[in-house]
Design a protein around this motif. Structure first.
Motif, PDB file in Angstrom:
ATOM      1  N   VAL A  87       0.826  -1.217   0.000  1.00  0.00           N
ATOM      2  CA  VAL A  87       0.000   0.000   0.000  1.00  0.00           C
ATOM      3  C   VAL A  87       0.853   1.256   0.000  1.00  0.00           C
ATOM      4  N   HIS A  88       1.922   1.265   0.790  1.00  0.00           N
ATOM      5  CA  HIS A  88       2.751   2.460   0.906  1.00  0.00           C
ATOM      6  C   HIS A  88       3.963   2.440  -0.027  1.00  0.00           C
ATOM      7  N   GLU A  89       4.064   1.391  -0.830  1.00  0.00           N
ATOM      8  CA  GLU A  89       5.136   1.251  -1.803  1.00  0.00           C
ATOM      9  C   GLU A  89       6.521   1.359  -1.168  1.00  0.00           C
ATOM     10  N   TYR A  90       6.676   0.738   0.021  1.00  0.00           N
ATOM     11  CA  TYR A  90       7.980   0.698   0.674  1.00  0.00           C
ATOM     12  C   TYR A  90       8.874  -0.301  -0.045  1.00  0.00           C
ATOM     13  N   PRO A  91      10.171  -0.067  -0.044  1.00  0.00           N
ATOM     14  CA  PRO A  91      11.074  -1.069  -0.630  1.00  0.00           C
ATOM     15  C   PRO A  91      11.104  -2.308   0.272  1.00  0.00           C
ATOM     16  N   LEU A  92      11.304  -3.461  -0.326  1.00  0.00           N
ATOM     17  CA  LEU A  92      11.345  -4.698   0.453  1.00  0.00           C
ATOM     18  C   LEU A  92      12.509  -4.710   1.442  1.00  0.00           C
ATOM     19  N   ASP A  96      15.129  -5.209   6.489  1.00  0.00           N
ATOM     20  CA  ASP A  96      16.527  -5.365   6.889  1.00  0.00           C
ATOM     21  C   ASP A  96      17.056  -4.163   7.668  1.00  0.00           C
ATOM     22  N   ARG A  97      16.265  -3.127   7.807  1.00  0.00           N
ATOM     23  CA  ARG A  97      16.700  -1.909   8.489  1.00  0.00           C
ATOM     24  C   ARG A  97      16.656  -2.100   9.999  1.00  0.00           C
ATOM     25  N   VAL A  98      17.565  -1.443  10.695  1.00  0.00           N
ATOM     26  CA  VAL A  98      17.711  -1.591  12.142  1.00  0.00           C
ATOM     27  C   VAL A  98      16.420  -1.222  12.881  1.00  0.00           C
ATOM     28  N   GLY A  99      15.806  -0.135  12.519  1.00  0.00           N
ATOM     29  CA  GLY A  99      14.580   0.306  13.186  1.00  0.00           C
ATOM     30  C   GLY A  99      13.459  -0.710  13.051  1.00  0.00           C
ATOM     31  N   PHE A 100      13.327  -1.275  11.872  1.00  0.00           N
ATOM     32  CA  PHE A 100      12.285  -2.272  11.648  1.00  0.00           C
ATOM     33  C   PHE A 100      12.590  -3.545  12.442  1.00  0.00           C
TER      34      PHE A 100
END
Length: 107
Positions: A87-92, A96-100
């Protein structure tokens, strides 16, 4: 006089009756819980401690049921994550990002 005051016993007794309706069963005065329909004795209208205990117990159980029903479900989480990414067109790579990762581990 202080603007904050502690309710008197009469006020507390009045409040507890918001959770019950007074009924008569076979000439006995009863209090029926408006939530669970449980019948409790109400012969003495001056004694409401058992009614207060019932309300506390019912609300505690209701809150526990709510928490239990919202237990972590990995499949549901994956589906919601996929939906957010699409929906928000975030990259996959967001996963792998620290915050996520910190967020995910806190679940």
């Amino acid at each position: 006089m202080d603007s904050l005051s502690i309710p008197s016993d009469n006020v507390v007794k009045t409040i507890v009756w918001n959770y019950f309706e007074r009924i008569t069963v076979f000439d006995l005065k009863k209090a029926r819980c408006v939530h669970c329909k449980c019948l409790l004795g109400a012969d003495s209208m001056n004694e409401t401690s058992h009614l207060q205990a019932h309300v506390k117990s019912y609300l505690k159980k209701k809150n526990q049921d709510k928490v239990t029903s919202q237990a972590f479900d990995q499949q549901r989480f994956r589906e919601k994550l996929i939906s957010v990414i699409i929906v928000h067109e975030y990259p996959l790579l967001i996963v792998d990002r620290v915050g996520f990762k910190n967020y995910s581990f806190s679940l």
